[in-house]
Design an enzyme around this catalytic site. Sequence first.
Site, PDB file in Angstrom:
ATOM      1  N   ILE A 129      44.250  36.270  46.478  1.00 12.79           N
ATOM      2  CA  ILE A 129      45.416  35.389  46.406  1.00 12.79           C
ATOM      3  C   ILE A 129      46.076  35.643  45.061  1.00 12.79           C
ATOM      4  O   ILE A 129      45.470  35.407  44.015  1.00 12.79           O
ATOM      5  CB  ILE A 129      45.014  33.914  46.565  1.00 12.79           C
ATOM      6  CG1 ILE A 129      44.350  33.705  47.935  1.00 12.79           C
ATOM      7  CG2 ILE A 129      46.239  33.012  46.415  1.00 12.79           C
ATOM      8  CD1 ILE A 129      43.709  32.344  48.096  1.00 12.79           C
ATOM      9  N   HIS A 130      47.288  36.159  45.107  1.00 16.86           N
ATOM     10  CA  HIS A 130      47.992  36.572  43.891  1.00 16.86           C
ATOM     11  C   HIS A 130      49.209  35.680  43.706  1.00 16.86           C
ATOM     12  O   HIS A 130      50.128  35.692  44.523  1.00 16.86           O
ATOM     13  CB  HIS A 130      48.413  38.038  44.015  1.00 16.86           C
ATOM     14  CG  HIS A 130      48.806  38.672  42.727  1.00 16.86           C
ATOM     15  ND1 HIS A 130      49.993  38.374  42.094  1.00 16.86           N
ATOM     16  CD2 HIS A 130      48.174  39.581  41.940  1.00 16.86           C
ATOM     17  CE1 HIS A 130      50.074  39.090  40.980  1.00 16.86           C
ATOM     18  NE2 HIS A 130      48.978  39.814  40.860  1.00 16.86           N
TER      19      HIS A 130
END
Length: 208
Positions: A129-130
């Site tokens: 998850i960026h």
Amino acid sequence: MDYRKIAQEILNHVGGSKNIASAAHCATRLVADDTAKAEEKEVEDKTETTADDTEEVAEEALTSPVNGTQIPLGEVKDETFAFEMLGATVAVEPADGKIVAPCDGEVSNIFETGHAVCITTKAGGELLIHIGIDTVKMDGKGFTKKVSDGDKVHAGDVLVEADLDEIKKAGYQTTTMMILTNTDDFGNVTKAEPAEVKTTSKVMTLAK
């Protein structure tokens, strides 16, 4: 799984830090000055890692990691994510800064800067998850980590609180991506169509 140790071993096998010409997107690409120094087989062995505690799950649903609007990948201002170079990707323009777990699993790595977190799902999915684009350059400013490496999490648990105004003020996009980095380990991966989403909205389904 000790990702920092694995990363250091990969670095050693490509000729050490002095042989790195550039590195992009936190953990996306390393460019070596002298490829002859790279021990390709050893690097491949180190990158072919799998989760140790996965369960036999026929199908696994992943919800959005943040409230907001799921957008077409063509609107993402970064080719790595737009072209799914790291794996099947969902992108969301966040309505708030609460980044949550999209499923039950374990935090395999949370970046020191807080802008990205990796989760291993019950079915063995390896998620990245960026939060935002190029936000690694903020050096942690605007990100408050709520979990640590090795933590067990449930869907909806807060992972990171991001100050969206701070990110925008620094000149960065807040688009948040959820990437299945081991897409090839699954026989079928489906994604929801772009739409308004909540953290309870199913946006990706994995099947072995």
